[in-house]
Design a protein around this motif. Structure first.
Motif, PDB file in Angstrom:
ATOM      1  N   LEU A 155      11.857   6.519   0.010  1.00  9.97           N
ATOM      2  CA  LEU A 155      12.276   5.247   0.276  1.00  9.97           C
ATOM      3  C   LEU A 155      12.438   5.398   1.880  1.00  9.97           C
ATOM      4  O   LEU A 155      12.199   4.228   2.495  1.00  9.97           O
ATOM      5  N   ALA A 156      12.956   6.423   2.349  1.00 12.67           N
ATOM      6  CA  ALA A 156      13.337   6.316   3.815  1.00 12.67           C
ATOM      7  C   ALA A 156      12.225   6.772   4.626  1.00 12.67           C
ATOM      8  O   ALA A 156      12.411   6.734   5.955  1.00 12.67           O
ATOM      9  N   ASP A 158       0.794  -1.075  -0.014  1.00 15.17           N
ATOM     10  CA  ASP A 158       0.027   0.127  -0.018  1.00 15.17           C
ATOM     11  C   ASP A 158       0.876   1.220   0.036  1.00 15.17           C
ATOM     12  O   ASP A 158       0.383   2.225  -0.571  1.00 15.17           O
ATOM     13  N   ARG A 159       1.878   1.409   0.869  1.00 22.64           N
ATOM     14  CA  ARG A 159       2.929   2.281   0.655  1.00 22.64           C
ATOM     15  C   ARG A 159       3.885   2.328  -0.283  1.00 22.64           C
ATOM     16  O   ARG A 159       4.066   3.361  -0.796  1.00 22.64           O
ATOM     17  N   ALA A 160       4.437   1.084  -0.273  1.00 23.49           N
ATOM     18  CA  ALA A 160       5.462   1.139  -1.376  1.00 23.49           C
ATOM     19  C   ALA A 160       4.989   1.470  -2.745  1.00 23.49           C
ATOM     20  O   ALA A 160       5.754   2.080  -3.709  1.00 23.49           O
ATOM     21  N   SER A 172      23.275   3.660   4.653  1.00 17.48           N
ATOM     22  CA  SER A 172      23.555   2.353   4.448  1.00 17.48           C
ATOM     23  C   SER A 172      22.486   1.583   3.759  1.00 17.48           C
ATOM     24  O   SER A 172      22.781   0.431   3.117  1.00 17.48           O
ATOM     25  N   SER A 173      21.190   2.070   3.723  1.00 15.99           N
ATOM     26  CA  SER A 173      19.960   1.423   3.097  1.00 15.99           C
ATOM     27  C   SER A 173      19.386   2.236   2.302  1.00 15.99           C
ATOM     28  O   SER A 173      18.652   1.528   1.480  1.00 15.99           O
ATOM     29  N   TYR A 174      19.319   3.355   2.172  1.00 14.29           N
ATOM     30  CA  TYR A 174      18.206   4.266   1.464  1.00 14.29           C
ATOM     31  C   TYR A 174      18.583   5.141   0.413  1.00 14.29           C
ATOM     32  O   TYR A 174      18.104   6.328   0.298  1.00 14.29           O
ATOM     33  N   ARG A 175      19.977   5.090   0.240  1.00 15.55           N
ATOM     34  CA  ARG A 175      20.661   6.051  -0.696  1.00 15.55           C
ATOM     35  C   ARG A 175      20.856   5.518  -1.975  1.00 15.55           C
ATOM     36  O   ARG A 175      20.955   4.240  -2.228  1.00 15.55           O
TER      37      ARG A 175
END
Lengths: 282, 282
Positions: free
Chosen positions: B134-135, A180-182, B121-124
Motif C-alpha cells: 500500500l505504501a 491499474d496499480r491498486a 499515519s496512512s499506510y499501516r
C-alpha cells in the motif's frame, strides 16, 4: 472566492489539527443534528433528503445512531475517512458497516483535513494559506478520502458485506485513476476480487460540481453509467443551468443522462422523485 | 511476482525508513555510479543512454555533479522527490534546477518510499506485506512523486526556470488527474500561470509499462502527444511486442505513434536514434 469558487475564509476557520469530539459530545451532537435534519426534510418532503451524522469518535454508538437516523427518514450517512487516528477500516467500525449494509444505508465518505502528521510531513513549507490549500481542496483532502476508501477495500469490508454501498465525491477522489496499480494489492491483502471489482459493485461516484468531460470519460472507462451521480458542491460551486446542460451533452444517450441527473440517486437512496421534478429534470 | 509482474521480494528488501546517505558518501557513490554508467553507454552507444545519479543529501554538491555527469554524456538525471525530510522544492535545491535548466538536462522524478511519518499515519494496520505494498507500488509511491511534483510547481520553480523540463512516470503519477483542483492553488501560491499550464510546458510523461488506453486518453486530454513517452518498468514489467502494438493502435496518427515510441524521447534527451533503430521502431 478563488478561481474554483472556493471561499478561502472557510478554510481559515479550519482548526489546525484533527481533534475528534469526545464520545459523549459526539453522540449528543449527532442525535441533535439528525433530529434537526429529519425535521427539515419532513417540512419539505418534495425538496430535501438527508444523510445522517454519526458519532464516529464513539464507535460503539455508531450503528445505533445510524439505525435511529434511518428510522426517522435519513436515506444514508456521510462520514469522514478517519476519526482522529482511527481509520474507517478499523475493526472497531465493522458493526457500523454491518448495520449500513443490513439497513440499506449508503455511506458517503467525505474528504477531511489530513492528520497533523501528514500535514507536517507533506504539506508544509510554503506560506500558511498555500500550506492549507495544498492540504485541503487543492490536493490533500482528496488523497485522504481516496486512501480511506482504498483501505476499506483492502480490509475485506466488501467480502464481508457484499451489499454495502459507498459513495465517493469528486469523481471518486483519486482512487478511480489508480486502479491499474491498486488492483495488484488484492492478492497481497487476500481479497476475493481485484480492487476495481469492488469499485464497480460497491461504489457510487458523484461529480461534486467538477463538470469536466475528461473526468466523466475516465469514470465511464472504469465503472458504469448506473453508478455516476450528479452533484454540485453548493454553496462553493454553483454551476449555471447552461454549464450543466453542456456537460450532460457528453453522455451518449438520454437514458444515461437521466441516470446521472436523478435516477441513480433515487435508486441508491431509495426514494421516488415527484413526477414534477422528473419533468423538470428530464 | 504479483498480478502486475512486480517482484515482492524486492520490496521486502526496502529499508523500513528513509535514511539519506551522508553527504560525503552520497557524493562518492554518485560519482562512481555516473562513471560506471557513462562507460557502459560509451561501450554500447547505439543501445544505451543514461540518466545521472546525484548526491541529493548534499545539496551544495548537486549542481556540480550534474554538470560533471552531463560532461561525460549523461542525457538527464533521475532523482527522488525528497531526500529524508528535504523536499525537492526546498530552496536548497534551487541551484540544481538552475543548472539543469541551463544545461538542458531533464529531471526525472522517480517514486520513493513515503516517509516514516506518512507510513505510520496512512499506510499501516494491515499485515506487513499489505502495509508495504500500500505504501509503495499499489498507492503510496505515486502519491509521493505526485506531491513532490506539485510542490515544485507551487514553489514557483518554473516561473524562475521556464526552460526546465521534468519527467514523471506512470502517466504523470496522480498529478495529471487532479488538475481541476490543483489549478486553484496557483493564485494562492502567487504563480504566473495555472498548475496545468506548467504541466503542459514543463513536464514530459512516461507510460512506465501501464499500457491502459484510458490512461492515454486522459493524458491526451490534459497535455499534448509531443510530451508522452513510451517506457516499460523493466525488469518488473516486460510487455510483449503484441501488447505494445495493440496499445499503439490507440493513437490516432502514425506521427503520434512515432512521437510516443521514440521521437519525443530523442528530442527531450537530445540524441539521434541510429536509422536502423528508427526502422525497427517505425
Amino acid at each position: 472566492m478563488d478561481a474554483q469558487g472556493v471561499d478561502l475564509s472557510v478554510l481559515a476557520l479550519t482548526p489546525p489539527g484533527t481533534h475528534p469530539l469526545s464520545p459523549e459530545k459526539a453522540l449528543r451532537l449527532s442525535r441533535a443534528a439528525n433530529d434537526v435534519a429529519a425535521e427539515a426534510v419532513s417540512r419539505n418532503p418534495t425538496r430535501f433528503r438527508s444523510l445522517s451524522t454519526l458519532p464516529m469518535s464513539s464507535p460503539k454508538d455508531v450503528a445505533g445512531e445510524l439505525e435511529r437516523a434511518a428510522g426517522i427518514g435519513h436515506v444514508g450517512t456521510m462520514v469522514y475517512g478517519r476519526a482522529g487516528d482511527l481509520f474507517l477500516d478499523d475493526p472497531a467500525y465493522d458493526g457500523f458497516f454491518s448495520a449500513a449494509s443490513e439497513l440499506g444505508q449508503p455511506v458517503f465518505i467525505h474528504p477531511q483535513l489530513p492528520s497533523d502528521a501528514v500535514r507536517d510531513s507533506s504539506y508544509r513549507g510554503f506560506d500558511a494559506m498555500t500550506d492549507l490549500a495544498l492540504a485541503t481542496f487543492g490536493w490533500g483532502w482528496h488523497l485522504d478520502a481516496a486512501t480511506a476508501a482504498l483501505r476499506l477495500i483492502l480490509r475485506g469490508t466488501f467480502d464481508r458485506h457484499p451489499d454495502l454501498q459507498i459513495v465517493l465525491g469528486h469523481w471518486g477522489e483519486m482512487l478511480l485513476f489508480w486502479l491499474d496499480r491498486a488492483d495488484s494489492l488484492s492478492r497481497i491483502a487476500g481479497l476475493q476480487r481485484p480492487v476495481s471489482g469492488y469499485v464497480r459493485s460497491n461504489f457510487h461516484i458523484t461529480a461534486s460540481g467538477m463538470l469536466n468531460p475528461a473526468l466523466l470519460q475516465h469514470a465511464l472507462s472504469v465503472t458504469s453509467a448506473d453508478r455516476l451521480i450528479f452533484s454540485t458542491d453548493y454553496p462553493f460551486q454553483r454551476p449555471a443551468k447552461e454549464e450543466i446542460d453542456l456537460f450532460l451533452n457528453h453522455f451518449s444517450t438520454d437514458a444515461e443522462r437521466e441516470q446521472f441527473s436523478w435516477a441513480n440517486a433515487a435508486s441508491l437512496f431509495g426514494f421516488d422523485l415527484p413526477s414534477s421534478a422528473q419533468d423538470e429534470n428530464a
